[in-house]
Design a protein around this motif. Structure first.
Motif, PDB file in Angstrom:
ATOM      1  N   ARG A 130       3.929  -3.295  -2.268  1.00 18.53           N
ATOM      2  CA  ARG A 130       5.202  -3.337  -2.993  1.00 18.53           C
ATOM      3  C   ARG A 130       5.863  -1.963  -3.047  1.00 18.53           C
ATOM      4  O   ARG A 130       7.069  -1.829  -2.831  1.00 18.53           O
ATOM      5  CB  ARG A 130       4.991  -3.889  -4.408  1.00 18.53           C
ATOM      6  N   THR A 131       5.077  -0.943  -3.294  1.00 19.80           N
ATOM      7  CA  THR A 131       5.624   0.410  -3.386  1.00 19.80           C
ATOM      8  C   THR A 131       6.265   0.829  -2.067  1.00 19.80           C
ATOM      9  O   THR A 131       7.405   1.291  -2.036  1.00 19.80           O
ATOM     10  CB  THR A 131       4.529   1.413  -3.789  1.00 19.80           C
ATOM     11  N   PRO A 141       0.796  -6.916  -3.604  1.00 12.40           N
ATOM     12  CA  PRO A 141      -0.136  -5.884  -4.094  1.00 12.40           C
ATOM     13  C   PRO A 141       0.615  -4.559  -4.276  1.00 12.40           C
ATOM     14  O   PRO A 141       1.592  -4.278  -3.568  1.00 12.40           O
ATOM     15  CB  PRO A 141      -1.169  -5.788  -2.964  1.00 12.40           C
ATOM     16  N   ASP A 142       0.175  -3.757  -5.210  1.00 14.48           N
ATOM     17  CA  ASP A 142       0.878  -2.517  -5.576  1.00 14.48           C
ATOM     18  C   ASP A 142       1.225  -1.635  -4.380  1.00 14.48           C
ATOM     19  O   ASP A 142       2.359  -1.177  -4.259  1.00 14.48           O
ATOM     20  CB  ASP A 142       0.058  -1.703  -6.582  1.00 14.48           C
ATOM     21  N   ALA A 143       0.265  -1.384  -3.513  1.00 14.88           N
ATOM     22  CA  ALA A 143       0.515  -0.487  -2.374  1.00 14.88           C
ATOM     23  C   ALA A 143       1.579  -1.056  -1.451  1.00 14.88           C
ATOM     24  O   ALA A 143       2.461  -0.333  -0.984  1.00 14.88           O
ATOM     25  CB  ALA A 143      -0.779  -0.235  -1.605  1.00 14.88           C
ATOM     26  N   ARG A 169       7.497  -8.815  -6.650  1.00 15.53           N
ATOM     27  CA  ARG A 169       6.567  -8.346  -7.685  1.00 15.53           C
ATOM     28  C   ARG A 169       5.158  -8.895  -7.508  1.00 15.53           C
ATOM     29  O   ARG A 169       4.201  -8.343  -8.049  1.00 15.53           O
ATOM     30  CB  ARG A 169       7.097  -8.700  -9.068  1.00 15.53           C
TER      31      ARG A 169
END
Length: 71
Positions: free
Chosen positions: A21-22, A17-19, A14
């Motif tokens: 992690r996705t 960074p968002d990108a 978690r």
């Protein structure tokens, strides 16, 4: 060998960074291929590969810190 439990690993994932992690979740956990991820996220296959490799590198850094703290 030291171990990390599921919840502790999720905390580290978690932190990505968002990108990163996705893409990491879609490939490592869901089992999608880079081509499929690129279509789903409207990114190039190269970007998918790059984000996945960067996510793995970042997770390794987090794990190194985690296990250093646990000593």
């Amino acid at each position: 060998m030291d171990k990390i439990n599921y919840e502790e690993m999720l905390v580290l994932v978690r932190k990505l960074p968002d990108a990163y992690r996705t893409v990491f979740n879609l490939i490592a956990i869901e089992g999608y291929k880079h081509r499929e991820v690129s279509v789903m996220l409207n990114i190039s296959e190269g970007t998918s590969k790059s984000n996945y490799n960067r996510a793995k590198k970042k997770l390794q850094e987090y794990l190194n810190i985690y296990f250093e703290i646990q000593k």
